[in-house]
Design an enzyme around this catalytic site. Sequence first.
Site, mmCIF file in Angstrom:
data_model
loop_
_atom_site.group_PDB
_atom_site.id
_atom_site.type_symbol
_atom_site.label_atom_id
_atom_site.label_comp_id
_atom_site.label_asym_id
_atom_site.label_seq_id
_atom_site.Cartn_x
_atom_site.Cartn_y
_atom_site.Cartn_z
ATOM 1 N N THR A 108 0.811 -1.223 0.000
ATOM 2 C CA THR A 108 0.000 0.000 0.000
ATOM 3 C C THR A 108 0.845 1.274 0.000
ATOM 4 O O THR A 108 0.476 2.261 -0.627
ATOM 5 C CB THR A 108 -0.918 0.003 1.250
ATOM 6 O OG1 THR A 108 -1.760 -1.140 1.167
ATOM 7 C CG2 THR A 108 -1.773 1.240 1.321
ATOM 8 N N ASP B 75 1.762 -6.892 -4.360
ATOM 9 C CA ASP B 75 0.961 -6.840 -3.137
ATOM 10 C C ASP B 75 1.514 -7.986 -2.290
ATOM 11 O O ASP B 75 1.721 -9.095 -2.799
ATOM 12 C CB ASP B 75 -0.511 -7.101 -3.487
ATOM 13 C CG ASP B 75 -1.420 -6.967 -2.286
ATOM 14 O OD1 ASP B 75 -2.316 -6.125 -2.306
ATOM 15 O OD2 ASP B 75 -1.249 -7.766 -1.315
ATOM 16 N N SER B 76 1.750 -7.747 -1.019
ATOM 17 C CA SER B 76 2.467 -8.765 -0.232
ATOM 18 C C SER B 76 1.651 -10.035 -0.020
ATOM 19 O O SER B 76 2.176 -11.029 0.475
ATOM 20 C CB SER B 76 2.953 -8.192 1.096
ATOM 21 O OG SER B 76 1.920 -8.154 2.042
ATOM 22 N N SER B 77 0.385 -10.029 -0.400
ATOM 23 C CA SER B 77 -0.387 -11.275 -0.337
ATOM 24 C C SER B 77 0.158 -12.278 -1.350
ATOM 25 O O SER B 77 -0.130 -13.471 -1.259
ATOM 26 C CB SER B 77 -1.861 -11.001 -0.629
ATOM 27 O OG SER B 77 -2.327 -10.009 0.239
ATOM 28 N N ASP C 289 0.470 -6.965 4.879
ATOM 29 C CA ASP C 289 -0.250 -8.237 5.066
ATOM 30 C C ASP C 289 0.663 -9.397 5.470
ATOM 31 O O ASP C 289 0.326 -10.173 6.360
ATOM 32 C CB ASP C 289 -1.018 -8.614 3.789
ATOM 33 C CG ASP C 289 -2.226 -7.717 3.564
ATOM 34 O OD1 ASP C 289 -2.585 -6.948 4.475
ATOM 35 O OD2 ASP C 289 -2.821 -7.786 2.474
ATOM 36 N N THR D 122 0.573 -21.709 20.363
ATOM 37 C CA THR D 122 -0.764 -21.341 20.862
ATOM 38 C C THR D 122 -1.500 -20.390 19.924
ATOM 39 O O THR D 122 -0.881 -19.554 19.264
ATOM 40 C CB THR D 122 -0.688 -20.704 22.274
ATOM 41 O OG1 THR D 122 -1.989 -20.199 22.608
ATOM 42 C CG2 THR D 122 0.304 -19.572 22.366
HETATM 43 N N1 ASP Z 1 -2.439 -5.754 0.602
HETATM 44 C C1 ASP Z 1 -1.396 -4.847 0.978
HETATM 45 C C2 ASP Z 1 -0.095 -5.628 1.015
HETATM 46 O O1 ASP Z 1 0.161 -6.317 1.966
HETATM 47 C C3 ASP Z 1 -1.687 -4.228 2.296
HETATM 48 C C4 ASP Z 1 -0.628 -3.291 2.808
HETATM 49 O O2 ASP Z 1 0.345 -2.958 2.167
HETATM 50 O O3 ASP Z 1 -0.775 -2.803 3.929
HETATM 51 O O4 ASP Z 1 0.655 -5.575 0.077
#
Ligand code: ASP
Length: 341
Positions: free
Chosen positions: A14, A58-60, A91, A276
């Site tokens: 982001t 995007d880090s996803s 993320d 946990t």
């Molecule tokens: N979806 C974005 C990512 O992880 C969210 C972020 O950057 O905060 O790349």
Amino acid sequence: MPSSKILVIYTGGTIGMVEDPETGALSPVDFEHLTDQIPEIRKFKCHIDSISYDPIIDSSNMEPAVWVRLAKLIEERYEAYDGFVILHGSDTMAYTASALSFMLENLSKPVILTGSQLPIGMIRTDGKENFITAIEIAAAKKDGRAMVPEVCIYFEYQLYRGNRTHKHNAEHFEAFHSDNYPVLAEAGVRIKYNEPAIHKATDQEFRIFTGMDNDIAVLTLFPGISRQVVFSILSIEGLKAVVLETYGSGNAMTADWFKEIIRDATERDLIIYNVTQCRGGAVMQGKYETSAWLEDAGVISGHDITTEAAITKLMYLLGNGYSTSRVKKYLSKSLRGEMSV
Ligand code: ASP
């Protein structure tokens, strides 16, 4: 500030997005445009170079191959720079920080990950402060040595040990928590370092590990989980280890079918790492009857490790090709300050 040399590695997220004034849609911009949004960066006395990933992600979409690219990049530039700042989506930032903490062996320079909840082009962005302070921390030295020679996350005025963090909020600027380890620094008018909590650099030679092994699974328990689900996961062909997310201080149900599947798995040399579901506190196998049997069944206690660190620690240990007993031994120890044992 002394003239430190900092390398900024921009992977995406982001922080690097700008809003289309007409449609309002967010899209990533290149690093040049990103720094155009932060003219303050030119006022730094330290020398800043940058590298942008292509494509920025995007880090996803993060995966171990990207961690390997990051580790190799840091290795190539290790001598030339005093510190590294990685701009990364929030993320999966805790996973990347955990992975790098294991992959960057004998690290004696700061590697600071940061990002933001609001894009840098937005007026209320948290990205500017996060980015500027991350650079300042990466450049900070005391008696000629890096102030924070470890992999960290900097977000919303707090510096955390990377492998102790998790993303706990999708909207708050304070997106990360480190429930089981104190913050390493707090940024107010001054940046106050919590020196006793910061790792001490070693003089051993820096090297990287790139053979992460992802033959692992995470099994999260819940009331009502079926025999079929547990059995199917623990029977996956080629699976070497499972992070078992248990309740409270490491407790699990005592139904015979469950005990049988777990015992059978450990007898087959499948490694089971007990973590946990609580974000704070630790696994204490043996505290209750509901966890004592896990200890007897050969399940390894993850103490107060995060799931993110447990996953990446397993990838690292399995990738090293160690015997099962050696992996188990290292799982019980803190390798990079990821557990309080
Ligand atoms: N979806 C974005 C990512 O992880 C969210 C972020 O950057 O905060 O790349």
